[in-house]
Design a protein around this motif. Structure first.
Motif, PDB file in Angstrom:
ATOM      1  N   TYR A 141       0.835  -1.200   0.000  1.00  0.00           N
ATOM      2  CA  TYR A 141       0.000   0.000   0.000  1.00  0.00           C
ATOM      3  C   TYR A 141       0.867   1.247   0.000  1.00  0.00           C
ATOM      4  CZ  TYR A 141       0.981  -0.427   5.027  1.00  0.00           C
ATOM      5  OH  TYR A 141       1.608  -0.566   6.251  1.00  0.00           O
ATOM      6  N   LYS A 160      -3.843   8.988   4.279  1.00  0.00           N
ATOM      7  CA  LYS A 160      -4.686   8.201   3.376  1.00  0.00           C
ATOM      8  C   LYS A 160      -3.871   6.999   2.933  1.00  0.00           C
ATOM      9  CE  LYS A 160      -5.599   9.505  -0.888  1.00  0.00           C
ATOM     10  NZ  LYS A 160      -6.206  10.214  -2.040  1.00  0.00           N
ATOM     11  N   THR A 162      -3.710   3.702   0.579  1.00  0.00           N
ATOM     12  CA  THR A 162      -4.303   3.157  -0.636  1.00  0.00           C
ATOM     13  C   THR A 162      -3.677   1.806  -0.958  1.00  0.00           C
ATOM     14  OG1 THR A 162      -4.624   5.398  -1.497  1.00  0.00           O
ATOM     15  CG2 THR A 162      -4.786   3.587  -3.076  1.00  0.00           C
ATOM     16  N   ASN A 169      -9.902  -2.197  -3.825  1.00  0.00           N
ATOM     17  CA  ASN A 169      -9.498  -0.838  -4.187  1.00  0.00           C
ATOM     18  C   ASN A 169      -9.873   0.155  -3.088  1.00  0.00           C
ATOM     19  OD1 ASN A 169      -8.494  -1.594  -6.766  1.00  0.00           O
ATOM     20  ND2 ASN A 169     -10.590  -1.647  -7.548  1.00  0.00           N
ATOM     21  N   SER A 170      -9.606  -0.235  -1.864  1.00  0.00           N
ATOM     22  CA  SER A 170     -10.006   0.593  -0.734  1.00  0.00           C
ATOM     23  C   SER A 170      -9.000   1.700  -0.474  1.00  0.00           C
ATOM     24  CB  SER A 170     -10.148  -0.260   0.524  1.00  0.00           C
ATOM     25  OG  SER A 170      -8.889  -0.722   0.967  1.00  0.00           O
ATOM     26  N   GLU A 171      -9.506   2.780   0.074  1.00  0.00           N
ATOM     27  CA  GLU A 171      -8.687   3.873   0.577  1.00  0.00           C
ATOM     28  C   GLU A 171      -9.082   4.090   2.029  1.00  0.00           C
ATOM     29  OE1 GLU A 171      -7.689   6.524  -3.389  1.00  0.00           O
ATOM     30  OE2 GLU A 171      -9.022   7.326  -1.850  1.00  0.00           O
ATOM     31  N   ASP A 172      -8.136   3.897   2.928  1.00  0.00           N
ATOM     32  CA  ASP A 172      -8.394   4.043   4.354  1.00  0.00           C
ATOM     33  C   ASP A 172      -7.905   5.394   4.846  1.00  0.00           C
ATOM     34  OD1 ASP A 172      -9.001   1.448   3.882  1.00  0.00           O
ATOM     35  OD2 ASP A 172      -7.668   0.595   5.401  1.00  0.00           O
ATOM     36  N   SER A 186     -12.308   2.266   6.985  1.00  0.00           N
ATOM     37  CA  SER A 186     -12.196   1.694   5.648  1.00  0.00           C
ATOM     38  C   SER A 186     -13.597   1.442   5.129  1.00  0.00           C
ATOM     39  CB  SER A 186     -11.410   0.381   5.684  1.00  0.00           C
ATOM     40  OG  SER A 186     -11.337  -0.185   4.393  1.00  0.00           O
ATOM     41  N   THR A 188     -15.713   0.325   1.444  1.00  0.00           N
ATOM     42  CA  THR A 188     -15.789  -0.048   0.039  1.00  0.00           C
ATOM     43  C   THR A 188     -17.230  -0.468  -0.237  1.00  0.00           C
ATOM     44  OG1 THR A 188     -15.360  -2.417   0.323  1.00  0.00           O
ATOM     45  CG2 THR A 188     -13.442  -0.964   0.234  1.00  0.00           C
TER      46      THR A 188
END
Length: 214
Positions: A141, A160, A162, A169-172, A186, A188
């Motif tokens: 990531y 952020k 990624t 395709n998560s963005e935390d 998180s 999605t």
């Protein structure tokens, strides 16, 4: 293997297997303390009941995180009352020693048989320097500093995160204080996950908190 289980295993393989394998010799920015925290997560697929998991726990640490003992309660609700269950765990991480114990049976747990949420929790308590990822972490990531914020009266950094592996395709969004994650969200199309520390005690934990179980 049903669709929900297959995707759950894939998701946790990233959070747990890769994160723990990438664990660098990082340290917390304060010597000792106790974190009280909660986790709320839900996995949703069309036409299937939501798999909801809630966790409450506390994590004691000393020597800047080289010693860490965690106790927590995990309740899983797969949408059917007869399948709802609660488990209690204790984990201890010391230099050159690690164990996870099912507190209900007082037996050590084989990590291959852990529930998905238990693996998520263990991965959450690894120590990561988001300003300087290890080479292996950077393959999994990316981390982008996006500002500062105040959380539990602490001045924190906000990042952020990624994923580079194309699963969800998560963005935390992660809130960090002294290398300690205090809040993580998180979201999605299939997953909602929130980890948050609710209280920080900066006093020295009791010495027996890190006693190796017999």
């Amino acid at each position: 293997m049903n669709k929900r289980k297959r995707y759950s295993i894939l998701f946790v393989s990233i959070l747990f297997g890769l994160t723990l394998a990438a664990q660098a010799p990082q340290q917390y920015g304060i010597k000792c303390g106790t974190l009280y925290y909660t986790v709320q997560s839900a996995i949703n697929f069309p036409g299937m009941p939501s798999l909801k998991v809630t966790v409450t726990g506390k994590s004691c640490f000393d020597e800047y995180g080289l010693k860490e003992a965690t106790q927590y309660t995990e309740t899983a609700d797969p949408g059917e009352a007869s399948l709802r269950h609660t488990k209690h765990y204790f984990s201890l991480r010391l230099p050159d020693y690690y164990c996870l114990i099912n507190a209900d049976t007082n037996e050590k747990v084989d990590e291959e048989n852990l529930s998905n949420t238990t693996k998520e929790i263990l991965a959450q308590h690894t120590i990561t320097n988001y300003d300087n990822l290890s080479d292996i972490e950077a393959e999994i990531y990316s981390s982008q500093f996006i500002g500062t914020t105040v959380y539990l009266a602490k001045n924190c950094k906000k990042y952020k995160i990624t994923e580079k592996i194309p699963l969800y395709n998560s963005e935390d969004i992660v809130v960090v204080w002294n290398n300690i994650v205090l809040h993580r969200i998180s979201k999605t199309s299939a997953l909602q996950y929130e980890y948050k520390v609710t209280k920080i005690d900066e006093n020295i934990p009791e010495a027996n908190a890190f006693k190796i179980p017999e």
